[in-house]
Design a protein around this motif. Structure first.
Motif: not given
Ligand SMILES: Nc1ncnc2c1ncn2[C@@H]1O[C@H](COP(=O)(O)OP(=O)(O)OP(=O)(O)O)[C@@H](O)[C@H]1O
Ligand SMILES: [Mg+2]
Lengths: 494, 266
Positions: B58, B187-188
């Motif tokens: 991240s 991000d995910e």
């Protein structure tokens, strides 16, 4: 037996019950706590709760009910002609009888017999014991007072017997129930629940009680002054009500007070809302953690300054400053050095009240803004919005319901504020649109109607309740409106 | 420090390099989170960042559009370029950069506004639309690209927060697309979603690749294998291995990569 000693005895029973319950539970499980349904202490607490709470509830109930029962009984011993007097007088006589009873308790039996025979001895004898009577008293009063003493003694005796007896019974009942599978933990939970319910009931009932007394007093006011005169009258001139002169007509026009209240509150909000809100936004969105950790507690301290201090500030600093500066401006503009802002004015009060409210607004709004999830901020910044765009278009709309609530709360505070107004805007009830002149508010007039030596049944005094009700409904209205706003935006956003 | 990084340079050298990170070091206060990371992001490809939790995926992703600037204690050194221009140069307008490199977050975070307003947000603040009709068209195309339009076309004025999790995430993707970025960072994006919603988004990512360059952080090996063309494996703040997804998953060079993709490092 005094109430304190009754309480202490019950407490001892309860504590003894606690230990007894605990040890019975343990021994019933052969000393192994693991063989019990609940922790041993729960069995103790169970017995303790039974031994303590029902008797205490009974005691409270008794103390609430018995005075009125006794007072009815005593009043019925009064001679018929006394009983047929109007209620205010009867209650005055009842008060006298009460103080005679208080006094008689301190006399020895011989003195009491003497007093019963010769009523003229009563006053001096009681005065010796520190009890001053307004009148000389009459023979029937002594009889009634004696009855009162004996009734009260009986009542207290019965109370002691019942309360202690019930405590013992309940403790015994709870103790009997203890066995290893007994679910003491769940039962204790019920006592907790009952306690919580009792607390909230008290809170609600007292509020209702206050409201009810306000309503009745307001009703009495409106029976002597018609509501239309009160609500639509534009003159506030209550006159004085000297004792016995209840009929004296005053003018109770609400409008000047209401106008003053709203005007001053409006000025205060105009000062407090923008500054407070911007300060909150800065603190929540821009300030560095260090600055925030210093400034936030500082603001909270400011919010705790008593309003009378702001009142001084208005009276000593702001008022004279505004007056002088206006004189100078007038001097420059017209050549005539006359101040157009008076030292006591709506502007002064509004300004200082606004300053008082700034920390309130900013601290409330800051809490609300920081509660907006960080994901909102990231989402907006992550697609290229600037900070202020993010604040304006995402954070504030998301925080709006809370902020509106905070602002309405602030408005209620502004409306209810008294001390600053007295010192900064004066006590003259006037209607004016000029903010440079003095005006006054509802709260100030409530104070001035209730202070001083006034008869409590005159409209001059009762008007305070009508004013109080008006304020109550005003703030209630604000709160309902706040709720409505909050609901509306919730529906839209969540 | 990164002497042991083995890059399969040949495999990606034929691709146009949209973004590039060189010797990127990031620290939060005293704690260093990334060590000399070199990554090349190919245009119109999906680049997956994988690695165990806390390894700095991240952090790296947030460097690519300078979202780390919003964290006071975060310090970034090294060079990161977009179309060969250093995005950390003083002359760069961060706000404009983030418009070109948009971001979609782990948890769907629609604004407390209507579906329409959510998507119109970017075009509005960047002044992309010339008229109301223009704006409407942008919103509709973005929603179509995000594969959400048919599901929400009758309820454009209802709150975006009223959608299901998967729909909310696609709304966030539409919101990012509406700004017409070059690169989309994710991000995910599927970690809060059920398998069906995940499959929808994966298909979507594959379609979006035609027009956009995509960088995605994921914890799912299968997802990385399914959607990405290139993969970077991070471990403890270092870039351990970088290459085409095929190569990373079939013939990893580093032992740590091998361990991770076979499930031996969590
Ligand atoms: N805001 C922050 N402040 C301080 N340290 C941080 C911050 N964000 C991340 N870190 C630290 O930086 C390191 C890398 O974090 P990062 O969030 O990049 O990991 P990640 O690979 O994304 O992990 P995950 O897969 O769990 O999301 C971690 O050790 C973390 O503790
Ligand atoms: Mg992460």
């Amino acid at each position: 037996m005094s109430l304190l000693s009754i309480f202490l005895i019950v407490l001892c029973i309860a504590i003894a019950g606690h230990f007894a319950g605990r040890s019975k539970a343990l021994s019933s499980a052969n000393g192994k706590a693991s063989g019990l349904h609940s922790l041993p202490a729960y069995y103790g607490t169970y017995v303790l709760s039974w031994a303590l709470f029902p008797p205490m509830a009974l005691m409270a109930l008794w103390l609430v009910i018995s005075p009125s029962v006794i007072s009815n009984a005593i009043t019925s011993t009064f001679p018929v002609e006394v009983q047929s007097l109007d209620p205010a007088k009867t209650s005055l006589i009842y008060g006298t009888v009460e103080s005679i009873a208080d006094g008689l308790r301190q006399l020895n039996p011989d003195q009491i017999t003497e007093v019963s025979k010769d009523i003229s001895l009563l006053k001096p004898l009681l005065a010796e014991n520190g009890i001053a009577l307004a009148s000389d008293g009459e023979a029937y009063m002594v009889t009634s007072a004696l009855t009162m003493i004996s009734t009260q003694n009986t009542s207290r005796l019965l109370l002691s017997i019942f309360v202690i007896g019930i405590s013992l019974l309940c403790a015994f009942y709870a103790y009997r129930k203890i066995e290893p599978r007994f679910r003491a933990r769940n039962r204790v939970e019920r006592f907790m629940l009952a306690g919580l319910i009792a607390a909230s009931t008290i809170a609600i009932l007292t509020t209702l009680g206050i409201f009810a007394s306000m309503v009745t007093e307001t009703g009495r006011f409106f029976s002597s002054v018609p509501p239309t005169e009160f609500f639509f009258g534009i003159t506030w001139d209550p006159r004085f009500a000297s004792a016995g002169d209840t009929g004296s007509a005053g003018q109770f026009g609400l409008i000047p007070l209401l106008a003053g209240t709203l005007y001053i509150a409006l000025v205060a909000m105009l000062v407090a809302v923008p500054i407070g809100l911007y300060a909150a936004i800065y603190m929540a969105e821009y300030a560095s953690p260090t600055l925030r950790s210093i400034a936030k507690p500082l603001l909270e301290v400011l919010a705790g300054i008593p309003t009378i201090v702001y009142g001084f500030f208005a009276l000593v600093t702001v008022g004279p400053f505004l007056r002088d500066i206006s004189a100078q401006i007038a001097g420059i503009a017209t050549g005539d050095v006359a101040n157009f802002i008076q030292a006591q004015s709506v502007l002064t009060a509004g300004l200082v009240m606004g300053i008082m409210l700034i920390p309130f607004v900013s601290s409330l709004s800051d809490d609300i803004i920081t509660q907006v999830p960080g994901a909102m901020r990231d989402g907006s910044l992550g697609i290229g919005a600037t900070r202020s765009e993010t604040v304006r278009r995402v954070i504030l709309p998301a925080a709006l319901p809370g902020i509106v609530g905070a602002l309405l709360l602030t408005a209620s505070r502004a409306i209810g504020e008294t001390m600053i107004v007295v010192l900064a805007a004066g006590i003259a009830a006037r209607i004016s649109i000029n903010p440079f002149e003095p005006m006054t508010t509802v709260t100030v007039k409530i104070v001035s109607q209730l202070t001083g030596d006034l008869e409590f049944t005159s409209p001059q005094t009762l008007v305070a309740f009508a004013l109080g009700m008006t304020l109550f409904f005003l703030t209630l209205g604000l709160n309902v409106y706040a709720l409505y706003i909050v609901r509306k935006y919730r529906e839209q956003y969540e | 420090m990164n002497t042991n990084i083995k890059q399969a340079e040949i495999d990606i050298s034929d691709q146009y390099e949209k973004m590039r990170g060189e010797k990127v070091n990031v620290s939060y206060g005293d704690k260093q989170a990334l060590f000399d990371v070199d990554v090349s992001i190919a245009a119109n490809k999906v680049t997956a960042l994988i690695g165990p939790s806390g390894c700095g995926k991240s952090t790296f992703l947030r460097c690519l559009n300078r979202m780390n600037d919003t964290i006071d204690i975060c310090k970034v050194t090294g060079t990161i370029t977009l179309d060969n221009e250093d995005i950390y140069a003083p002359s760069v307008d961060v706000v404009e950069l983030r418009a070109r490199v948009g971001m979609v977050f782990q948890k769907p975070n629609p604004f407390p506004k209507s579906i329409f307003e959510n998507v119109a947000y970017g075009p509005r603040i960047h002044g992309l639309a010339n008229s109301k009709a223009d704006l409407e068209e942008m919103v509709v195309t973005s929603l179509q690209k995000a594969g959400l339009f048919s599901e929400v076309k009758d309820r454009m004025n209802e709150p975006g927060t009223g959608l299901s999790g998967g729909q909310q995430q696609r709304l966030c993707i539409a919101r990012a697309i509406a700004v017409q970025p070059d690169v989309i960072l994710m991000d995910e994006p599927c970690s809060a979603l059920d398998p069906i919603a995940t499959a929808t988004i994966e298909t979507l990512i594959d379609e979006l690749r035609e027009k956009y360059t995509i960088v995605i952080v994921t914890h799912s090996m299968q997802q990385a294998a399914r959607v990405s063309q290139n993969t970077a494996f991070f471990h403890l703040g270092e870039l351990v291995e970088f290459g085409t997804t095929d190569q990373i998953f079939t013939a990893p060079i580093d032992q740590r990569t091998q361990n991770y993709i076979t499930g031996r490092i969590g």
